[in-house]
Design a protein around this motif. Structure first.
Motif, PDB file in Angstrom:
ATOM      1  N   THR A 138      48.935 -16.150 -15.581  1.00  0.00           N
ATOM      2  CA  THR A 138      49.270 -15.887 -14.965  1.00  0.00           C
ATOM      3  C   THR A 138      50.793 -17.039 -14.736  1.00  0.00           C
ATOM      4  O   THR A 138      52.198 -16.738 -14.269  1.00  0.00           O
ATOM      5  N   GLY A 139      50.121 -18.559 -14.582  1.00  0.00           N
ATOM      6  CA  GLY A 139      50.996 -19.422 -14.570  1.00  0.00           C
ATOM      7  C   GLY A 139      50.528 -19.772 -12.391  1.00  0.00           C
ATOM      8  O   GLY A 139      51.391 -20.220 -11.840  1.00  0.00           O
ATOM      9  N   SER A 140      50.487 -18.578 -12.036  1.00  0.00           N
ATOM     10  CA  SER A 140      49.871 -19.079 -10.874  1.00  0.00           C
ATOM     11  C   SER A 140      49.601 -20.591 -10.704  1.00  0.00           C
ATOM     12  O   SER A 140      49.748 -20.972  -8.587  1.00  0.00           O
ATOM     13  N   GLU A 141      49.002 -21.424 -10.711  1.00  0.00           N
ATOM     14  CA  GLU A 141      49.130 -22.655 -10.612  1.00  0.00           C
ATOM     15  C   GLU A 141      50.411 -23.501 -10.171  1.00  0.00           C
ATOM     16  O   GLU A 141      49.867 -24.532 -10.050  1.00  0.00           O
ATOM     17  N   VAL A 142      51.205 -23.256 -11.164  1.00  0.00           N
ATOM     18  CA  VAL A 142      52.949 -23.840 -10.753  1.00  0.00           C
ATOM     19  C   VAL A 142      53.480 -22.668 -10.057  1.00  0.00           C
ATOM     20  O   VAL A 142      54.941 -23.452  -9.962  1.00  0.00           O
ATOM     21  N   THR A 143      53.157 -21.744  -9.632  1.00  0.00           N
ATOM     22  CA  THR A 143      54.441 -21.314  -8.907  1.00  0.00           C
ATOM     23  C   THR A 143      53.801 -20.793  -7.562  1.00  0.00           C
ATOM     24  O   THR A 143      52.637 -21.030  -6.835  1.00  0.00           O
ATOM     25  N   PRO A 144      54.871 -20.581  -6.438  1.00  0.00           N
ATOM     26  CA  PRO A 144      54.563 -20.116  -5.133  1.00  0.00           C
ATOM     27  C   PRO A 144      54.705 -18.657  -4.842  1.00  0.00           C
ATOM     28  O   PRO A 144      54.728 -18.525  -3.174  1.00  0.00           O
ATOM     29  N   TYR A 145      54.127 -17.866  -5.821  1.00  0.00           N
ATOM     30  CA  TYR A 145      53.931 -16.505  -5.195  1.00  0.00           C
ATOM     31  C   TYR A 145      52.858 -16.141  -5.628  1.00  0.00           C
ATOM     32  O   TYR A 145      51.952 -16.505  -5.446  1.00  0.00           O
TER      33      TYR A 145
END
Ligand code: NAP
Ligand code: FE
Length: 360
Positions: A138-145
Motif C-alpha cells: 500500500t505504501g501507506s507508511e509514506v502517504t497522507p491517505y
C-alpha cells in the motif's frame, strides 16, 4: 509542482530495536494499532513493545482493525486513544491497520462525528504517527491517505491530512516472512498498480515520475522472485514505499476507484482487485495513449505490454467472475468517482463497463 514526503524511512533487519531511543521524543503513552494476528506472527509487536518498555513508555494495544477498516472501528479506536491519554500512535500492519491508525490519530484529537472525518470539521492536528508495515504494497507508511469502508455509501472512501504522514516508518524485511502467499501476491500487485497509475494520470509530474520510475525499476527486478517463491522483501518494501511516494503526489486513478467496488461488493482483497482490472485499463492505454505507456514498460523492463500483462497474471492469486448485471451496475457507480477526470483519455461509463467486462 510540489514535493513533500516528510517521513523518516528507516530500513533494515532489527531496525526497531536499533532505534528504540527515538520513541520518547513522541511522548510517554502510545496506542498501538494493529490487526488480529499479523503483528504477533511477524515478530513486530514484541519488538515494538520491548522498545517502548525499555524507554519507560506506557502502551495500550488496539487490535480490532479488520481488513478494509470501517470508519466505525476507527472512531472506537479514537475513543480508546483519548481514554488512555495516548500522545502518539504506532501502526503495525498492512495497509488496513496503517490507514486505520491515521483515522484513529485524527479522531483522538477532534471532537467530531464519524463521517465528519471526510470533511472540513477536522480542525485539530492528529496525534503523531509511527508505522511498521507488515506488507509491501500500500505504501501507506509514506502517504497522507487513509482509505476507509463506509457502508452508508456502499463503497470505500479516503480522507487526506498532511499530518497523517508517518513521522517514522520502520521497514524491517523480516516482518514479511510470515506473509501468506496470496497476501504477498495481492500486495505486490498493489505496489505495481500504484507505480503504474501514478505514471498515467493528468497529475503526473517530473517529481512523481522520479518516484514511480524508481518503483517500477525495482518491481521489474523483484517480481520474478515473488512469482518464483523467493521474494526479496527488502527490495519489495523499498519499491512499495517509492510507489507510495509517487501516489502521495498524484493520487491513484480508475484502477483503484473501480477496484474499491470489487472489494466492497465481492470481497476481493484490495491489491487483487487492482491486478484483475489492470489488464483492461492498460489495453485502453495502449490504444489511446501509447506514448505515455511506453515509459512505464521501459521502467519496468518489459519488452512489450504482453510481457507486463503476463507478470500481472502471475500475481493474480485467484480470479473473480462478474455477472453482466454487476458489470453494468459497477460501471454506473464507478464513473462517478472523483478521480475519473484525471484519466488521460476521455472516459465514459461504457469504457469502465468494458474494463469490468474482462471479468465476465
Ligand atoms: P491488510 O488488509 O492490511 O492485510 C491483509 C491480511 O494479511 C490480513 O489478514 C493481515 O492480518 C494479513 N497480514 C498482513 N501482513 C502480514 C504478515 N506480515 N504476516 C502474516 N499476515 C499478515 O492488507 P494490505 O493489502 O496491506 O492493505 C489493504 C488496505 O490498504 C485496503 O484497505 C486498501 O484500501 C488500503 N490502501 C491504502 C493506501 C494508502 O495510500 N493509504 C494505498 C493502497 C491501499 P491481520 O488481520 O492480523 O492484520
Ligand atoms: Fe492501493
Amino acid at each position: 509542482m510540489e514535493m513533500f514526503i516528510p517521513t523518516r524511512l528507516l530500513i533494515g533487519k532489527g531496525i526497531v530495536r536499533e532505534n528504540r531511543h527515538l520513541f520518547p521524543e513522541f511522548g510517554k503513552k502510545a496506542l498501538i494499532v494493529t490487526g488480529k494476528s499479523s503483528a504477533q506472527k511477524s515478530g513486530a509487536l514484541s519488538d515494538v513493545t520491548e522498545a517502548l518498555s525499555s524507554q519507560g513508555i506506557a502502551f495500550r494495544i488496539f487490535d480490532e482493525v479488520e481488513n478494509n477498516p470501517s470508519v466505525k472501528t476507527c472512531y472506537n479506536g479514537g475513543r480508546i486513544a483519548k481514554e488512555f491519554g495516548a500522545e502518539f500512535i504506532i501502526a503495525i500492519g498492512g495497509g488496513s491497520p496503517m490507514d486505520a491508525a491515521k483515522a484513529i490519530a485524527t479522531f483522538a484529537t477532534n471532537e467530531i462525528e464519524p463521517l465528519d472525518i471526510f470533511g472540513a470539521e477536522v480542525k485539530k492536528e492528529p496525534l503523531p504517527l509511527l508505522s511498521a508495515p507488515l506488507t509491501a504494497g500500500t505504501g501507506s507508511e509514506v502517504t497522507p491517505y487513509s482509505v476507509l469502508t463506509v457502508p452508508e455509501i456502499e463503497n470505500k472512501k479516503s480522507f487526506t491530512h498532511r499530518s497523517c504522514f508517518s513521522k517514522i516508518a520502520f521497514l524491517d524485511p523480516d516482518y514479511l516472512a510470515s506473509l501468506p502467499r496470496p497476501v504477498l501476491l495481492d500486495t505486490t500487485a498493489d505496489a505495481l498498480s500504484h507505480a503504474i497509475e501514478s505514471m498515467l494520470t493528468r497529475r503526473t509530474s517530473m517529481v512523481s515520475k522520479v518516484y514511480a520510475e524508481a518503483a517500477l525499476n525495482r518491481l521489474g527486478e523483484a517480481i520474478p522472485g515473488v512469482i518464483a517463491g523467493d521474494p526479496d522483501f527488502e527490495a519489495l518494501l523499498l519499491a512499495s514505499s517509492l510507489a507510495g511516494m509517487a501516489i502521495s503526489h498524484t493520487g491513484t486513478i480508475i484502477v483503484h476507484s473501480m477496484g474499491y467496488l470489487l472489494t466492497y461488493y465481492k470481497d476481493v482483497p484490495h491489491g487483487r482487485a487492482n491486478a484483475l482490472l489492470l489488464p483492461g485499463f492498460l489495453e485502453g492505454c495502449q490504444k489511446h495513449i501509447p506514448d505515455r505507456l511506453a515509459p512505464v514498460l521501459s521502467a519496468y523492463g518489459a519488452s512489450s505490454l504482453g510481457a507486463l500483462l503476463a507478470d500481472i497474471k502471475q500475481l493474480t492469486a485467484e480470479f473473480t467472475k462478474l455477472t453482466e448485471e454487476e458489470v453494468q451496475t459497477f460501471a454506473h457507480k464507478a464513473i462517478g468517482a472523483k478521480n475519473v477526470p484525471q484519466n488521460l483519455w476521455p472516459l465514459e461509463e461504457a469504457d469502465e463497463a468494458r474494463i469490468f467486462a474482462t471479468l465476465l
